[in-house]
Design a protein around this motif. Structure first.
Motif, PDB file in Angstrom:
ATOM      1  N   ALA A   2       0.850  -1.330  -0.077  1.00 43.19           N
ATOM      2  CA  ALA A   2      -0.121   0.009   0.037  1.00 43.19           C
ATOM      3  C   ALA A   2       0.918   1.188   0.018  1.00 43.19           C
ATOM      4  O   ALA A   2       0.490   2.283  -0.837  1.00 43.19           O
ATOM      5  CB  ALA A   2      -1.039   0.067   1.000  1.00 43.19           C
ATOM      6  N   CYS A   3       1.991   1.187   0.575  1.00 43.67           N
ATOM      7  CA  CYS A   3       2.862   2.567   0.695  1.00 43.67           C
ATOM      8  C   CYS A   3       3.487   2.541  -0.372  1.00 43.67           C
ATOM      9  O   CYS A   3       3.676   3.867  -0.996  1.00 43.67           O
ATOM     10  CB  CYS A   3       3.930   2.354   1.933  1.00 43.67           C
ATOM     11  N   GLN A   4       3.894   1.571  -1.368  1.00 42.24           N
ATOM     12  CA  GLN A   4       4.441   1.832  -2.554  1.00 42.24           C
ATOM     13  C   GLN A   4       3.594   2.308  -3.439  1.00 42.24           C
ATOM     14  O   GLN A   4       3.704   3.226  -4.329  1.00 42.24           O
ATOM     15  CB  GLN A   4       5.014   0.515  -2.948  1.00 42.24           C
ATOM     16  N   ILE A   5       2.172   1.927  -3.666  1.00 45.39           N
ATOM     17  CA  ILE A   5       1.366   2.424  -4.314  1.00 45.39           C
ATOM     18  C   ILE A   5       1.089   3.810  -3.957  1.00 45.39           C
ATOM     19  O   ILE A   5       1.000   4.862  -5.023  1.00 45.39           O
ATOM     20  CB  ILE A   5      -0.027   1.636  -4.444  1.00 45.39           C
ATOM     21  N   ALA A   6       0.896   4.276  -2.610  1.00 51.43           N
ATOM     22  CA  ALA A   6       0.493   5.548  -2.446  1.00 51.43           C
ATOM     23  C   ALA A   6       1.705   6.360  -2.806  1.00 51.43           C
ATOM     24  O   ALA A   6       1.499   7.601  -3.207  1.00 51.43           O
ATOM     25  CB  ALA A   6       0.491   5.717  -0.775  1.00 51.43           C
ATOM     26  N   THR A   7       3.066   6.089  -2.728  1.00 52.82           N
ATOM     27  CA  THR A   7       3.992   7.047  -3.392  1.00 52.82           C
ATOM     28  C   THR A   7       3.887   7.006  -4.902  1.00 52.82           C
ATOM     29  O   THR A   7       4.017   8.303  -5.499  1.00 52.82           O
ATOM     30  CB  THR A   7       5.419   6.183  -2.844  1.00 52.82           C
ATOM     31  N   ALA A   8       3.677   6.041  -5.519  1.00 54.77           N
ATOM     32  CA  ALA A   8       3.687   5.831  -7.141  1.00 54.77           C
ATOM     33  C   ALA A   8       2.534   6.686  -7.582  1.00 54.77           C
ATOM     34  O   ALA A   8       2.408   7.126  -8.553  1.00 54.77           O
ATOM     35  CB  ALA A   8       3.371   4.575  -7.637  1.00 54.77           C
ATOM     36  N   ILE A   9       1.327   7.206  -6.795  1.00 54.35           N
ATOM     37  CA  ILE A   9       0.268   7.814  -7.207  1.00 54.35           C
ATOM     38  C   ILE A   9       0.476   9.243  -6.838  1.00 54.35           C
ATOM     39  O   ILE A   9      -0.519  10.051  -7.285  1.00 54.35           O
ATOM     40  CB  ILE A   9      -1.299   7.212  -6.968  1.00 54.35           C
ATOM     41  N   SER A  10       1.225   9.562  -5.938  1.00 54.05           N
ATOM     42  CA  SER A  10       1.355  10.892  -5.514  1.00 54.05           C
ATOM     43  C   SER A  10       2.767  11.646  -5.736  1.00 54.05           C
ATOM     44  O   SER A  10       2.966  12.867  -5.375  1.00 54.05           O
ATOM     45  CB  SER A  10       1.051  10.907  -3.956  1.00 54.05           C
ATOM     46  N   ASP A  11       3.618  11.022  -6.571  1.00 51.38           N
ATOM     47  CA  ASP A  11       4.890  11.414  -6.875  1.00 51.38           C
ATOM     48  C   ASP A  11       5.193  11.214  -8.364  1.00 51.38           C
ATOM     49  O   ASP A  11       5.344  10.108  -8.637  1.00 51.38           O
ATOM     50  CB  ASP A  11       5.896  11.086  -5.871  1.00 51.38           C
ATOM     51  N   MET A  12       5.347  12.401  -8.914  1.00 49.17           N
ATOM     52  CA  MET A  12       5.522  11.983 -10.474  1.00 49.17           C
ATOM     53  C   MET A  12       6.664  11.221 -10.810  1.00 49.17           C
ATOM     54  O   MET A  12       6.924  10.497 -11.576  1.00 49.17           O
ATOM     55  CB  MET A  12       6.077  13.309 -11.336  1.00 49.17           C
ATOM     56  N   VAL A  48      -1.896  13.752  -6.182  1.00 47.83           N
ATOM     57  CA  VAL A  48      -2.382  12.661  -6.647  1.00 47.83           C
ATOM     58  C   VAL A  48      -3.015  13.215  -8.132  1.00 47.83           C
ATOM     59  O   VAL A  48      -2.977  12.464  -8.936  1.00 47.83           O
ATOM     60  CB  VAL A  48      -3.383  12.038  -5.845  1.00 47.83           C
ATOM     61  N   ARG A  49      -3.770  14.209  -7.911  1.00 47.19           N
ATOM     62  CA  ARG A  49      -4.317  14.868  -9.299  1.00 47.19           C
ATOM     63  C   ARG A  49      -3.403  14.921 -10.419  1.00 47.19           C
ATOM     64  O   ARG A  49      -3.559  14.850 -11.473  1.00 47.19           O
ATOM     65  CB  ARG A  49      -5.254  16.002  -9.086  1.00 47.19           C
ATOM     66  N   GLN A  50      -2.050  15.461  -9.970  1.00 50.36           N
ATOM     67  CA  GLN A  50      -1.002  15.762 -10.999  1.00 50.36           C
ATOM     68  C   GLN A  50      -0.664  14.360 -11.716  1.00 50.36           C
ATOM     69  O   GLN A  50      -0.492  14.445 -12.698  1.00 50.36           O
ATOM     70  CB  GLN A  50       0.167  16.362 -10.135  1.00 50.36           C
ATOM     71  N   VAL A  51      -0.430  13.495 -10.710  1.00 48.20           N
ATOM     72  CA  VAL A  51       0.001  12.359 -11.550  1.00 48.20           C
ATOM     73  C   VAL A  51      -1.203  11.708 -12.155  1.00 48.20           C
ATOM     74  O   VAL A  51      -0.848  11.315 -13.398  1.00 48.20           O
ATOM     75  CB  VAL A  51       0.278  11.184 -10.242  1.00 48.20           C
ATOM     76  N   ALA A  52      -2.404  11.694 -11.806  1.00 50.57           N
ATOM     77  CA  ALA A  52      -3.643  11.043 -12.786  1.00 50.57           C
ATOM     78  C   ALA A  52      -3.629  12.167 -14.072  1.00 50.57           C
ATOM     79  O   ALA A  52      -3.955  11.734 -15.056  1.00 50.57           O
ATOM     80  CB  ALA A  52      -5.113  11.516 -11.773  1.00 50.57           C
ATOM     81  N   GLU A  53      -3.482  13.496 -13.696  1.00 51.95           N
ATOM     82  CA  GLU A  53      -3.346  14.327 -15.029  1.00 51.95           C
ATOM     83  C   GLU A  53      -2.481  13.785 -16.245  1.00 51.95           C
ATOM     84  O   GLU A  53      -2.703  13.779 -17.362  1.00 51.95           O
ATOM     85  CB  GLU A  53      -3.427  15.688 -14.725  1.00 51.95           C
ATOM     86  N   HIS A  54      -1.234  13.461 -15.670  1.00 47.81           N
ATOM     87  CA  HIS A  54      -0.084  13.034 -16.511  1.00 47.81           C
ATOM     88  C   HIS A  54      -0.583  11.848 -17.292  1.00 47.81           C
ATOM     89  O   HIS A  54      -0.513  11.606 -18.546  1.00 47.81           O
ATOM     90  CB  HIS A  54       1.015  12.797 -15.653  1.00 47.81           C
ATOM     91  N   PHE A  55      -1.257  10.721 -16.493  1.00 53.64           N
ATOM     92  CA  PHE A  55      -1.555   9.631 -17.159  1.00 53.64           C
ATOM     93  C   PHE A  55      -2.913   9.668 -17.969  1.00 53.64           C
ATOM     94  O   PHE A  55      -3.110   9.015 -19.012  1.00 53.64           O
ATOM     95  CB  PHE A  55      -2.213   8.260 -15.970  1.00 53.64           C
TER      96      PHE A  55
END
Length: 67
Positions: A2-12, A48-55
């Motif tokens: 969970a921590c790895q996913i949290a980092t991956a979705i909140s840090d470019m 999180v929105r910034q990473v989602a917008e990139h994808f």
């Protein structure tokens, strides 16, 4: 984890290293569960929105958290 996913979705930078899991989170997990996870993990919504917008720029269908 969970921590790895949290980092991956909140840090470019982390998202670039974990593109598969991060993209899967935004594209395969229901929007309700995404929001719950972000909240439960205490993640900054703007990051999180910034990473989602990139994808979103790479994806033809809408991603809920990119809005």
């Amino acid at each position: 984890s969970a921590c790895q996913i949290a980092t991956a979705i909140s840090d470019m930078e982390a998202a670039q290293s974990a593109m598969g899991p991060a993209f899967s989170f935004f594209s395969e997990v229901s929007p309700e569960l995404q929001l719950s996870f972000v909240s439960d993990m205490g993640l900054p919504h703007d990051k999180v929105r910034q990473v989602a917008e990139h994808f979103q720029t790479l994806c033809p269908f809408p991603l809920a958290l990119a809005k």
